[in-house]
Design a protein around this motif. Structure first.
Motif, mmCIF file in Angstrom:
data_model
loop_
_atom_site.group_PDB
_atom_site.id
_atom_site.type_symbol
_atom_site.label_atom_id
_atom_site.label_comp_id
_atom_site.label_asym_id
_atom_site.label_seq_id
_atom_site.Cartn_x
_atom_site.Cartn_y
_atom_site.Cartn_z
ATOM 1 N N ARG A 96 -23.605 -5.678 -34.309
ATOM 2 C CA ARG A 96 -23.794 -6.288 -32.961
ATOM 3 C C ARG A 96 -23.613 -7.534 -33.948
ATOM 4 O O ARG A 96 -22.630 -8.728 -33.946
ATOM 5 C CB ARG A 96 -25.092 -6.689 -33.371
ATOM 6 N N ARG A 97 -23.563 -7.751 -35.147
ATOM 7 C CA ARG A 97 -22.741 -9.041 -36.277
ATOM 8 C C ARG A 97 -21.482 -9.213 -36.199
ATOM 9 O O ARG A 97 -21.363 -10.191 -36.636
ATOM 10 C CB ARG A 97 -23.747 -8.523 -37.870
ATOM 11 N N THR A 98 -20.675 -8.035 -36.875
ATOM 12 C CA THR A 98 -19.349 -7.907 -36.592
ATOM 13 C C THR A 98 -18.344 -7.636 -35.083
ATOM 14 O O THR A 98 -16.929 -8.306 -35.542
ATOM 15 C CB THR A 98 -18.970 -6.980 -38.089
ATOM 16 N N TRP A 99 -19.270 -7.531 -34.481
ATOM 17 C CA TRP A 99 -18.001 -7.438 -33.085
ATOM 18 C C TRP A 99 -17.493 -8.195 -32.539
ATOM 19 O O TRP A 99 -16.183 -8.272 -32.405
ATOM 20 C CB TRP A 99 -19.614 -7.338 -31.976
ATOM 21 N N PRO A 100 -17.429 -9.839 -32.556
ATOM 22 C CA PRO A 100 -16.683 -10.056 -32.397
ATOM 23 C C PRO A 100 -15.243 -10.788 -33.495
ATOM 24 O O PRO A 100 -14.313 -10.635 -31.796
ATOM 25 C CB PRO A 100 -17.411 -11.710 -33.080
ATOM 26 N N LEU A 135 -12.551 1.921 -34.252
ATOM 27 C CA LEU A 135 -13.706 1.759 -34.344
ATOM 28 C C LEU A 135 -14.378 2.506 -34.956
ATOM 29 O O LEU A 135 -15.522 2.136 -35.365
ATOM 30 C CB LEU A 135 -14.104 1.908 -32.117
ATOM 31 N N ALA A 136 -14.505 3.699 -35.262
ATOM 32 C CA ALA A 136 -15.052 4.571 -36.054
ATOM 33 C C ALA A 136 -15.295 4.591 -37.394
ATOM 34 O O ALA A 136 -16.013 4.287 -38.141
ATOM 35 C CB ALA A 136 -14.561 6.785 -35.388
ATOM 36 N N ASP A 137 -13.674 4.005 -37.146
ATOM 37 C CA ASP A 137 -13.462 3.226 -39.745
ATOM 38 C C ASP A 137 -14.403 2.622 -39.586
ATOM 39 O O ASP A 137 -14.745 1.895 -40.300
ATOM 40 C CB ASP A 137 -11.748 3.239 -39.506
ATOM 41 N N ALA A 138 -14.515 1.341 -38.497
ATOM 42 C CA ALA A 138 -14.937 0.025 -38.666
ATOM 43 C C ALA A 138 -16.689 0.039 -38.821
ATOM 44 O O ALA A 138 -16.897 -0.302 -39.420
ATOM 45 C CB ALA A 138 -14.331 -1.185 -37.455
ATOM 46 N N TRP A 139 -17.243 1.359 -37.842
ATOM 47 C CA TRP A 139 -17.806 1.350 -37.689
ATOM 48 C C TRP A 139 -18.839 2.272 -38.890
ATOM 49 O O TRP A 139 -20.098 3.034 -38.585
ATOM 50 C CB TRP A 139 -18.397 1.580 -36.289
ATOM 51 N N ALA A 140 -18.477 2.994 -39.695
ATOM 52 C CA ALA A 140 -18.465 4.184 -40.610
ATOM 53 C C ALA A 140 -18.599 5.509 -39.379
ATOM 54 O O ALA A 140 -19.697 5.455 -39.396
ATOM 55 C CB ALA A 140 -19.517 3.371 -41.409
ATOM 56 N N CYS A 141 -18.468 5.710 -38.641
ATOM 57 C CA CYS A 141 -18.719 7.027 -37.820
ATOM 58 C C CYS A 141 -17.557 8.091 -38.186
ATOM 59 O O CYS A 141 -16.781 7.573 -38.487
ATOM 60 C CB CYS A 141 -19.022 6.429 -36.453
ATOM 61 N N THR A 142 -18.482 9.236 -38.171
ATOM 62 C CA THR A 142 -17.445 10.610 -38.094
ATOM 63 C C THR A 142 -16.709 10.637 -36.262
ATOM 64 O O THR A 142 -15.837 10.778 -36.957
ATOM 65 C CB THR A 142 -18.369 11.251 -37.741
ATOM 66 N N ARG A 143 -17.038 10.172 -35.457
ATOM 67 C CA ARG A 143 -16.699 10.297 -34.403
ATOM 68 C C ARG A 143 -17.506 9.140 -33.313
ATOM 69 O O ARG A 143 -18.405 8.634 -33.647
ATOM 70 C CB ARG A 143 -15.847 11.251 -33.922
#
Length: 473
Positions: A57-61, A133-141
């Motif tokens: 939420r904080r980094t989304w904009p 988005l996965a990279d930016a949010w540190a997600c597997t997928r």
């Protein structure tokens, strides 16, 4: 009476404002306590997801602008038009940058993000940037799918759900809806179900020890508490009912056969005769040509036939000696009978679950395998086996190919076609302790009934139109 504020001289604040400020402070304090309480009471995985959701939420904009997931609105609003004309400059107001709004929901595996789309930024644009988005949010997928009109549902998975085994303890309660069978969690940690209404056949394949029989036992444990389901099992791995994987559930089976081809042929013939009798009586008894229009009942139950190690019953014997000829005739007739059930059993409430290691044509005749609407495959060694189980389209989905799931960490993980959508998904089937399965089977043993005898009761001359079927049974 007004209250003077130190440092402001004669300035005073009316008491109502002080009360309102105090109330607001209390509300904020209560909100913070709730947030902290939820965080502290959550498990380790969920706390990590809460922190992840806050960062999203904080980094989304800023992230949305960098990825181009924004749109420029050059049309002034009514208020902007009034402001511009009031200034007397006649200049156009600055265009507005519209960023899709989002909200988050967390669980132990990651975050579900609900996004409100804006003009020119919709499903296709988000799917294009799924990897970013996965990279930016540190997600597997990251999975992106439409939700309600004007909104998207983004599933951001931090940990790999498929590699995290989990257990399931049967509650021993009848399922609310027999047309939906719960399977487990998919690769996005979302609950996955099978729609089984109007499905006459299910093909389950996979290497030994990777979960075929465990899946079937889980389904039996889940459905056994319902008196609207009856089970029969043909297990090609054993000779007697007290042997093998189904020994704990025999009390809940109205029929069981082992690797005896003659006994299996008699059971399959019995079920085909039941199918024919149901087809003849269904309009008169149920008032409809399709049982699923009303759903299974105690008097007209869903009949589930499980054929485990199916190649035992369909093997193509070669030889000219009398014994081999006899076996060849039996397996050919078995294939004919099961073909009848799979092709014609749907509307009368009969489903066949066929399980084998390698579902090629020499194990399951293609005229049976290819008409099963639902197929699942655990790990496979060859692409040939994967294609036989899931069809040619699995070649186009290499990430879901069961050939890639031979690692022991994937024991209990199956690939299946996504019902109602293109492509395939992988599902982690929960482990059910055999002791729990045995407990449920023992508790529900009184519900076991021969569906053939139940049909005889329904078709007795004394049965009048409009009688309650369950009461009659």
């Amino acid at each position: 009476m007004n209250t003077a504020v130190p440092g402001l001289g004669a300035a005073t604040i009316p008491p109502p404002l002080l009360y309102a400020g105090g109330a607001l402070a209390l509300v904020l304090l209560a909100w913070l306590l709730v947030i902290c309480g939820r965080y502290l009471s959550a498990d380790k995985g969920t706390r990590a997801s809460i922190r992840q959701a806050w960062r999203i939420r904080r980094t989304w904009p800023r992230l949305a602008r960098n990825l181009g997931l924004v749109t420029t609105d050059r049309t002034p609003t009514f208020l902007q038009s009034l402001t511009a004309s009031g200034n007397g400059t006649g200049g156009k107001p600055e265009p507005r940058i519209l960023t899709p709004g989002l909200s988050t929901k967390v669980d132990r595996y990651g975050v579900v993000v609900t996004v409100k789309t804006v003009a020119k930024v919709g499903l296709a644009e988000f799917q294009k940037h799924a990897d970013h988005l996965a990279d930016a949010w540190a997600c597997t997928r990251v999975s992106i799918n439409p939700d309600r009109p004007g909104t998207l549902r983004i599933r951001a998975v931090r940990d790999e759900p498929l590699l995290i085994p989990y257990t399931c303890t049967p509650e021993g309660k009848p399922p609310a809806d027999l047309s939906v069978w719960d399977l487990g969690l998919d690769e996005y940690a979302l609950a996955t179900v099978l729609r089984m209404d109007n499905v006459p056949g299910v093909c389950v394949a996979g290497l030994p020890g990777y979960g075929k029989t465990s899946l079937i036992s889980k389904l039996i444990a889940a459905l056994a508490p319902s008196d609207a389901v009856q089970f029969a099992v043909a297990d090609g791995k054993v000779s007697e009912a007290h042997e093998g994987d189904y020994a704990d559930v025999t009390d809940r089976l109205f029929a069981f056969v082992g690797d005896d081809l003659e006994a299996a042929n008699k059971l399959f013939t019995r079920l085909v005769n039941l199918r024919r009798a149901r087809s003849s009586a269904i309009r008169r008894v149920l008032g409809t040509p399709n049982m699923w229009a009303k759903g299974p009942s105690k008097a007209w139950p869903l009949v589930v036939l499980v054929i485990d190690e199916a190649h035992t019953y369909f093997r193509d014997y070669k030889g000219s000696d009398p014994t081999t000829k006899k076996y060849a005739a039996l397996t050919a007739d078995n294939a004919r009978l099961i073909e009848d059930l799979v092709k014609k059993g749907r509307s009368v409430g009969m489903v066949v679950i066929v399980a084998t290691q390698k579902p090629t044509g020499d194990a399951i005749p293609t005229f049976i395998r290819d008409v099963c609407p639902v197929s699942l495959s655990f790990a496979q060694k060859t692409t040939e086996s994967a294609v036989a189980a899931l069809g040619e389209d699995i070649r186009n989905w290499p990430d879901a190919n069961p050939v890639t799931m031979q690692d022991p960490g994937y024991v209990g993980v199956a690939t299946m076609a996504r019902q109602g959508h293109e492509g395939f998904t992988r599902v982690r089937i929960p482990y059910v302790d055999p002791a729990d399965t045995a407990r449920v089977a023992a508790d529900t043993a009184p519900l076991t009934a021969d569906p053939g005898l139940l049909l005889d009761l329904l078709t007795c001359p004394h049965l009048l139109k409009g009688d309650d079927l369950d009461t009659t049974a």
